[in-house]
Structure formats: structure tokens, C-alpha cells
Design an enzyme around this catalytic site. Sequence first.
Site, PDB file in Angstrom:
ATOM      1  CB  ALA A 158      -0.609   0.109   1.181  1.00 14.09           C
ATOM      2  CE  LYS A 159       2.860   7.252  -3.259  1.00 14.74           C
ATOM      3  NZ  LYS A 159       3.664   6.924  -3.198  1.00 14.74           N
ATOM      4  CB  ALA A 160       0.017   3.276   4.125  1.00 12.11           C
TER       5      ALA A 160
END
Length: 298
Positions: A158-160
Site C-alpha cells: 500500500a502507498k500508506a
Amino acid sequence: MTTPTFDNRDGFIWFNGELKPWRDSTLHVLSHALHYASAVFEGERAYNGKVFKLAEHGERLIKSGKILDMTIPYSSTELDAAVMETLKANNIVDGYVRRIAWRGSEMMGVAAQTTKINVAIATWQWPSYFKPEERLKGIRLDLSKWARPAPNTAPINAKAAGLYMICTLSKHEAERKGYADAMLLDYRGHVAEATGANVFFVKEGKLHTPTPDCFLNGITRRTVIDLAKAHGIDVIERTILPEEMAEFEECFLTGTAAEVTPVSEIGQYKFTPGQISKTLMEDYMALVTGQKEAVAAE
């Protein structure tokens, strides 16, 4: 002339379905995302009025939300349209796009399952991530003391927002030492990526790049791999040990912000930006600005 801060600008931000004045697009101090990093985002670039890989970015935002147990209340198609609406409202032809989704302030605590998921899109004029003169000669990177986490310790696909904490720490330390950025190893001690970009190396006419098994397989990364293959350049994805960097001739970073940026130094290791780096940098810029057609991905 002083650059305006990001909280005090003219223009509009798309906020939960409507365009709001930039200065009014705020959130509460008890927003869950601020305390527990429950946010996902995308960074995109507009060139000549078009956002490169617009749909891919939208789809990745939705996917990142699902990984963080967040159902984003808009489809990727709706968000893509909102991106273009926001660019138009701000009269941006060449600039940066930031989409972000986060948990709000309805609940405060680690568990926040009924908290509202908010979505915002901001756009602004933005020059090259690295200074043009640095880019041409190759930028210098520090070797960070922080490591990319193992896949079973963080949502690495995820681009968290929370995953970027070690990037901020690494980049701050690197800048204090006079470097432009920092290279992170992973939890096993293998070469991973820079603070906001993937990395490629050149040896004997072939590209070598770390296998993205504990960090994002970037959209720009995949694009550059396709460009390299179109030139007949072999691309080898594999484990790369730090000491192997002594054997590589060229190095460059890839990312939406970094685009394709040659590297001259990573810690004690030196590189000379050469023809492959130059070719892929030029090809990428031709592609994103519409001067070159996309190559077919395998």
C-alpha cells in the site's frame, strides 16, 4: 520571492466531492489519520494538461485503501474525473497532483471501524524534484541507517502514509550531510529503494534492479522497465547486496517526483551517468510529455 506555505495558497482543493477554497480545506486535530497514520495517498504529475498514468494511480489508491481496511467512497473513475476538475479549477497545465484518503475524527483510538473515510485532491505547480544541474551530473545519496520493513510487519503493498516516516528521517539526515537523498536497505540488508523512488543499476549494458518484495513496485519503475526492453536492454530483477554497488557503472532513480534521475554516488559507491541513463531519462520525458507513444508492456 518567498514560496507560499501549503496551508496558505489561492486556489481550490477537491474535498469529499466538492471544490473548496484552498485555505478552508482543513481537518480536525483529532483526525484518526494524524494519530494512527490511517491514510493512503498518490503522487502524480500533469504534463501538457494530461496526468501521466492517471487511471493506474486511481486504481492503486483504491487498492491501498482496501489493504488498510478503508473503503474509499468513490470509484477510481470518479476520482480520475475529480483530478482533472481540480487541475482545471487551479489552471494547472504542468504540475503535481496529490490524492489522499484518510480516517476522520468520529472515533479516537486504535480501533476506528465506523470512522468516515475522507478524500481530498490538491494540485499545484511543481518543478523537477531535483535541481536540473544536479540531475545532469548525477545526485548524491547517503546510505540510511533505517531499513525497509519485512512484509509481515507492515502493509508494504500500500502507498500508506505511515511507511514514509523512515523516509523523512532518512532524507533529513542525508540533507544535513549535504546529500540530495538517501538509499534504504531492507530488513535483510539488501538494497531496496530511495526515500521516494525506486533504483536501477547498469552493468555491462544490462539493468539490475531490486525485486520489489518489501516496497512498492512503482508505476514509473514499471514504465522504465518497458522502455528499456523496447531498446533491447535486458532488465534483471534480483536481490542486490550493498557491496555489489561497487561493480555497477551507472545508477538512476525512478518515480513520479524524481522521474528518471541519474545518481553519481551512494555512500562510498561511485557511478558515472552514462548512455543508458541518458537514453531512458530522455525516453521517459518524451513519453510523459506526449512526444513518444507508450510501449507495449509485457
